[in-house]
Enzyme design. Structure first.
Site, PDB file in Angstrom:
ATOM      1  N   GLU A   1      -2.529  -0.788   4.617  1.00  0.00           N
ATOM      2  CA  GLU A   1      -3.427  -0.370   3.531  1.00  0.00           C
ATOM      3  C   GLU A   1      -3.257   1.119   3.260  1.00  0.00           C
ATOM      4  OE1 GLU A   1      -7.162  -3.475   3.858  1.00  0.00           O
ATOM      5  OE2 GLU A   1      -7.149  -1.777   5.210  1.00  0.00           O
TER       6      GLU A   1
ATOM      7  N   GLY B   1      -9.045  -8.060   2.464  1.00  0.00           N
ATOM      8  CA  GLY B   1     -10.473  -8.278   2.676  1.00  0.00           C
ATOM      9  C   GLY B   1     -11.080  -9.147   1.592  1.00  0.00           C
TER      10      GLY B   1
ATOM     11  N   GLY C   1     -10.661  -2.597  -0.589  1.00  0.00           N
ATOM     12  CA  GLY C   1     -12.058  -2.594  -0.168  1.00  0.00           C
ATOM     13  C   GLY C   1     -12.344  -1.525   0.871  1.00  0.00           C
TER      14      GLY C   1
HETATM   15  C1  5RP Z   1      -9.292  -4.499   6.028  1.00  0.00           C
HETATM   16  C2  5RP Z   1     -10.200  -3.588   5.303  1.00  0.00           C
HETATM   17  C3  5RP Z   1     -11.099  -4.195   4.291  1.00  0.00           C
HETATM   18  O1  5RP Z   1     -10.825  -3.635   3.054  1.00  0.00           O
HETATM   19  C4  5RP Z   1     -12.527  -3.897   4.684  1.00  0.00           C
HETATM   20  O2  5RP Z   1     -12.765  -4.459   5.962  1.00  0.00           O
HETATM   21  C5  5RP Z   1     -13.529  -4.482   3.679  1.00  0.00           C
HETATM   22  O3  5RP Z   1     -13.503  -5.866   3.732  1.00  0.00           O
HETATM   23  P1  5RP Z   1     -14.475  -6.763   2.867  1.00  0.00           P
HETATM   24  O4  5RP Z   1     -14.101  -6.541   1.438  1.00  0.00           O
HETATM   25  O5  5RP Z   1     -14.189  -8.160   3.358  1.00  0.00           O
HETATM   26  O6  5RP Z   1     -15.881  -6.338   3.160  1.00  0.00           O
HETATM   27  O7  5RP Z   1     -10.219  -2.414   5.490  1.00  0.00           O
HETATM   28  O8  5RP Z   1      -8.558  -3.817   6.988  1.00  0.00           O
END
Ligand code: 5RP
Length: 218
Positions: free
Chosen positions: A101, A27, A81
């Site tokens: 993740e 992310g 994230g």
């Molecule tokens: C990906 C995720 C990301 O960590 C989540 O969407 C946050 O993304 P961003 O830092 O771009 O807001 O879970 O699967």
């Protein structure tokens, strides 16, 4: 927003020490962390190895000069994230990387969530994300409706049809609430046949929130 994400990432950087195996989430917020870790390794002449959670992060890590290794066991710390920071859980999966993740984040001795302040806004909502085996997606949709969630098959932005994950599966975005104890709800979702993983993360070490001026831990 950019500064808030950067500040959250900077807060997590303080926890990385020489020689660590570092789980690298996915992310835009994590992307700042990856870039900063690469710079820290050069500036402070320390070594670290990354265990990546997506093809996207693998490309970013290599660009930042961070060597990557497969998940072989020990992960000292993971930084990742979130889409929502709730009470006693975070919701993830916006980038469709939730399965790798969760594997890497939960395998880590310490898992730190990094998020901008907007993610902790109690008025913000986000779907519960499921990665599902394509063969089973319609069946899973029926089962999650019984749990009071309204699922939708995620479709691509620059590709026709369903989003296909790094693990060759589909994604369901399920509108609705995390019901009861987050840890229990997380388990209930994962026992539906065909569900590979879900975006409820109830286990973490700490959450670092970034805003325009700095960061704080909750
Ligand atoms: C990906 C995720 C990301 O960590 C989540 O969407 C946050 O993304 P961003 O830092 O771009 O807001 O879970 O699967």
């Amino acid at each position: 927003m950019t500064a808030a994400k950067e500040n959250a990432a900077r807060g997590a950087l303080e926890y990385v020490e020489d020689g660590m195996v570092v789980g690298l989430g996915s992310g835009t917020t994590t992307a700042y962390f990856v870039e900063m870790l690469g710079a820290k390794m050069k500036d402070e002449r320390i070594s670290a190895v990354g265990v990546v959670t997506s093809f996207d992060t693998e490309i970013l890590a290599k660009k930042a000069g961070i060597p990557v290794m497969p998940l072989e066991g020990k992960v000292d710390i993971a930084i990742d994230g979130a889409d929502i920071v709730g009470k006693r859980y975070v919701l993830k999966g916006g980038g469709g990387a939730l399965t790798r993740e969760k594997i890497v984040d939960y395998a880590a001795e310490k898992f730190i969530v990094i998020a901008d302040e907007g993610k902790a806004d109690p008025g913000k909502s986000y779907p519960v994300v499921l990665e599902v085996v394509p063969f089973a997606y319609q069946y899973v949709m029926g089962e999650v409706r019984k749990l009071g969630l309204e699922p939708e098959l995620r479709v691509g932005g620059k590709k026709l049809g369903p989003v296909v994950t790094d693990n060759s599966n589909f994604i369901l975005d399920c509108r609705g609430e995390v019901k009861g104890e987050p840890e229990e709800f997380e388990k209930i979702l994962n026992v539906i046949p065909g569900v590979v993983e879900n975006g409820v993360f109830s286990k973490y070490w700490k959450i670092i929130i970034g805003n325009e001026t700095g960061h704080y831990e909750i």
